[in-house]
Design an enzyme around this catalytic site. Structure first.
Site, PDB file in Angstrom:
ATOM      1  N   LYS A   1       0.783  -1.242   0.018  1.00 45.14           N
ATOM      2  CA  LYS A   1       0.075   0.181  -0.049  1.00 45.14           C
ATOM      3  C   LYS A   1       0.928   1.015   0.073  1.00 45.14           C
ATOM      4  O   LYS A   1       0.301   2.321  -0.404  1.00 45.14           O
ATOM      5  CB  LYS A   1      -0.881   0.026   1.247  1.00 45.14           C
ATOM      6  CG  LYS A   1      -2.042  -0.930   0.980  1.00 45.14           C
ATOM      7  CD  LYS A   1      -2.934  -0.793   2.254  1.00 45.14           C
ATOM      8  CE  LYS A   1      -4.000  -1.724   2.132  1.00 45.14           C
ATOM      9  NZ  LYS A   1      -5.171  -1.703   3.385  1.00 45.14           N
TER      10      LYS A   1
ATOM     11  N   ASP B   1      -9.870   2.888   2.457  1.00 42.54           N
ATOM     12  CA  ASP B   1      -9.815   2.183   3.849  1.00 42.54           C
ATOM     13  C   ASP B   1     -10.594   3.126   4.977  1.00 42.54           C
ATOM     14  O   ASP B   1     -11.329   2.652   5.478  1.00 42.54           O
ATOM     15  CB  ASP B   1      -8.617   1.912   4.227  1.00 42.54           C
ATOM     16  CG  ASP B   1      -8.053   0.387   3.589  1.00 42.54           C
ATOM     17  OD1 ASP B   1      -8.707  -0.082   3.189  1.00 42.54           O
ATOM     18  OD2 ASP B   1      -6.800   0.264   3.331  1.00 42.54           O
TER      19      ASP B   1
HETATM   20  P1  NAP Z   1       1.190  -4.121   9.480  1.00 40.23           P
HETATM   21  O1  NAP Z   1       1.427  -2.844   8.672  1.00 40.23           O
HETATM   22  O2  NAP Z   1       2.013  -5.323   9.314  1.00 40.23           O
HETATM   23  O3  NAP Z   1       1.219  -3.712  10.930  1.00 40.23           O
HETATM   24  C1  NAP Z   1       0.995  -4.762  12.179  1.00 40.23           C
HETATM   25  C2  NAP Z   1       0.599  -3.750  13.381  1.00 40.23           C
HETATM   26  O4  NAP Z   1       0.354  -4.955  14.506  1.00 40.23           O
HETATM   27  C3  NAP Z   1       1.955  -2.915  13.808  1.00 40.23           C
HETATM   28  O5  NAP Z   1       1.445  -1.929  14.733  1.00 40.23           O
HETATM   29  C4  NAP Z   1       2.617  -4.070  14.967  1.00 40.23           C
HETATM   30  O6  NAP Z   1       3.305  -3.611  15.704  1.00 40.23           O
HETATM   31  C5  NAP Z   1       1.438  -4.968  15.354  1.00 40.23           C
HETATM   32  N1  NAP Z   1       1.858  -6.353  16.090  1.00 40.23           N
HETATM   33  C6  NAP Z   1       2.065  -7.172  15.431  1.00 40.23           C
HETATM   34  N2  NAP Z   1       2.125  -8.372  16.193  1.00 40.23           N
HETATM   35  C7  NAP Z   1       2.087  -7.607  17.381  1.00 40.23           C
HETATM   36  C8  NAP Z   1       2.099  -8.426  18.970  1.00 40.23           C
HETATM   37  N3  NAP Z   1       2.551  -9.615  18.941  1.00 40.23           N
HETATM   38  N4  NAP Z   1       1.873  -7.503  19.935  1.00 40.23           N
HETATM   39  C9  NAP Z   1       1.577  -6.345  19.623  1.00 40.23           C
HETATM   40  N5  NAP Z   1       1.400  -5.398  18.427  1.00 40.23           N
HETATM   41  C10 NAP Z   1       1.640  -6.366  17.412  1.00 40.23           C
HETATM   42  O7  NAP Z   1      -0.494  -4.506   9.161  1.00 40.23           O
HETATM   43  P2  NAP Z   1      -1.898  -3.835   8.925  1.00 40.23           P
HETATM   44  O8  NAP Z   1      -1.864  -3.468   7.630  1.00 40.23           O
HETATM   45  O9  NAP Z   1      -1.552  -2.390   9.629  1.00 40.23           O
HETATM   46  O10 NAP Z   1      -2.824  -4.711   9.325  1.00 40.23           O
HETATM   47  C11 NAP Z   1      -3.179  -4.928  10.583  1.00 40.23           C
HETATM   48  C12 NAP Z   1      -4.527  -5.654  10.841  1.00 40.23           C
HETATM   49  O11 NAP Z   1      -5.653  -4.915  10.217  1.00 40.23           O
HETATM   50  C13 NAP Z   1      -4.214  -7.134  10.053  1.00 40.23           C
HETATM   51  O12 NAP Z   1      -4.869  -8.172  10.902  1.00 40.23           O
HETATM   52  C14 NAP Z   1      -5.225  -6.882   8.683  1.00 40.23           C
HETATM   53  O13 NAP Z   1      -6.001  -7.977   8.339  1.00 40.23           O
HETATM   54  C15 NAP Z   1      -6.014  -5.824   9.434  1.00 40.23           C
HETATM   55  N6  NAP Z   1      -7.031  -5.161   8.390  1.00 40.23           N
HETATM   56  C16 NAP Z   1      -8.071  -5.100   8.230  1.00 40.23           C
HETATM   57  C17 NAP Z   1      -8.636  -4.253   7.307  1.00 40.23           C
HETATM   58  C18 NAP Z   1     -10.465  -4.114   7.120  1.00 40.23           C
HETATM   59  O14 NAP Z   1     -10.868  -3.578   5.985  1.00 40.23           O
HETATM   60  N7  NAP Z   1     -10.970  -4.645   8.089  1.00 40.23           N
HETATM   61  C19 NAP Z   1      -8.003  -3.318   6.549  1.00 40.23           C
HETATM   62  C20 NAP Z   1      -6.423  -3.201   6.637  1.00 40.23           C
HETATM   63  C21 NAP Z   1      -6.201  -4.138   7.711  1.00 40.23           C
HETATM   64  P3  NAP Z   1       4.769  -3.216  15.702  1.00 40.23           P
HETATM   65  O15 NAP Z   1       4.975  -1.892  15.038  1.00 40.23           O
HETATM   66  O16 NAP Z   1       5.549  -3.094  16.995  1.00 40.23           O
HETATM   67  O17 NAP Z   1       5.668  -4.276  14.596  1.00 40.23           O
END
Ligand code: NAP
Length: 272
Positions: free
Chosen positions: A66, A102
């Site tokens: 993205k 989004d």
């Molecule tokens: P991303 O860029 O990879 O970010 C992941 C986030 O999760 C970071 O803030 C990371 O923290 C944190 N994290 C991961 N493992 C962790 C743990 N064990 N403890 C605490 N924090 C943790 O992913 P993203 O694109 O933001 O997506 C995040 C989630 O949102 C995914 O599950 C995705 O499927 C969902 N999502 C849903 C929609 C929807 O339309 N509903 C849209 C987009 C995304 P650090 O910075 O410390 O690594």
């Protein structure tokens, strides 16, 4: 001739976008098909060149492309630039235009539940790609205070500086309080974990989890147990997709079609 659309991501096997968009194209009686393209980060530039070469009409963009995709596009709308992420591409006569839907999807999901953000204190967990769109959305909706907690504090700080909000260390999460708590981390994705304890959730009225597999995450189960309004991530996915279809087809979707897509998505996720 059929128009071709698709989603690029890595991985993309789990994506619900083909189900959603092919259903919409069929119901709208459009000669269009939507596929899933697994694109490794190192191949992103060449994949985007391929979009032009193959005259693919539009793309959804998902993790991890993205942010990176922006530099390969001809034009990017201001909102997507402000967020720093593109999740939608439109190919208009060979010109690739980037958008972000989004944040709209997130706000529409809240709106559907009758939740107001204006003058509310919002706590956001996570500072990844999805979090940016959420921060932008709650700012647009005029939240009076926004706090962001992230495991890696530096990333929370970076987002906080970019958007003029407050960054908080992950360890302080146990003292968090406010009106809305929004879970944007990947904690709870295909696992039974919650980033916060039940006690924290008693200090909020609304809990929103972006994760939608499982549909009812541990975070949402705990939230419901303590009387919060609990909102799952599938509604955001639905409405960001509805906005994508508007961009590609230049048409408003009829309500009965939106309801049909919603039903289909919930059925699919509950069977997974
Ligand atoms: P991303 O860029 O990879 O970010 C992941 C986030 O999760 C970071 O803030 C990371 O923290 C944190 N994290 C991961 N493992 C962790 C743990 N064990 N403890 C605490 N924090 C943790 O992913 P993203 O694109 O933001 O997506 C995040 C989630 O949102 C995914 O599950 C995705 O499927 C969902 N999502 C849903 C929609 C929807 O339309 N509903 C849209 C987009 C995304 P650090 O910075 O410390 O690594």
């Amino acid at each position: 001739m059929y128009e071709v659309y698709g989603v690029i991501g890595y991985p993309v096997g789990h994506s619900l976008s083909p189900l959603m968009h092919n259903l919409a194209f069929r119901e709208l009686m459009l000669k269009a098909v939507y596929g899933a393209f697994e694109v490794k980060p190192k191949d992103l530039e060449v994949a985007i060149k391929g979009v032009k070469a193959l005259n693919i009409k539009g793309l959804s963009v998902t993790v991890p492309h993205k942010e990176e995709v922006i530099k390969f596009l001809d034009e990017v709308e201001d909102k997507a630039l402000e967020i720093g992420a593109v999740n939608t591409i439109l190919n208009e006569e060979g010109k690739l235009k980037g958008f972000n839907t989004d944040w709209i999807g997130f706000l529409k999901a809240l709106e559907e539940e009758g939740i107001e953000v204006k003058n509310k204190k919002v706590v956001i967990l996570g500072a990844g790609g999805a979090s940016k769109a959420v921060v932008y959305a709650v700012k647009m909706a005029q939240a009076c205070e926004i706090e962001i907690f992230n495991r890696t504090y530096e990333k929370a700080l970076e987002l906080a500086q970019k958007f003029g909000i407050k960054a908080k260390p992950w360890e302080d999460l146990k003292e968090a309080f406010g009106d809305l708590i929004i879970q944007t981390t990947s904690v709870g994705l295909n696992s039974w974990e919650s980033p916060v304890e039940e006690e924290v959730l008693t200090r909020f009225k609304v809990a929103f989890d972006l994760v939608y597999t499982p549909l009812k995450t541990k975070f949402l189960s705990l939230a419901e147990k303590v009387g919060c309004v609990a909102i799952d991530g599938l509604k955001m996915l639905l409405y960001q997709g509805v906005e994508q279809l508007k961009i590609w087809t230049k048409k408003e979707l009829p309500l009965n079609l939106i309801n049909l897509i919603k039903e289909t998505l919930y059925k699919e996720v509950s069977q997974r």
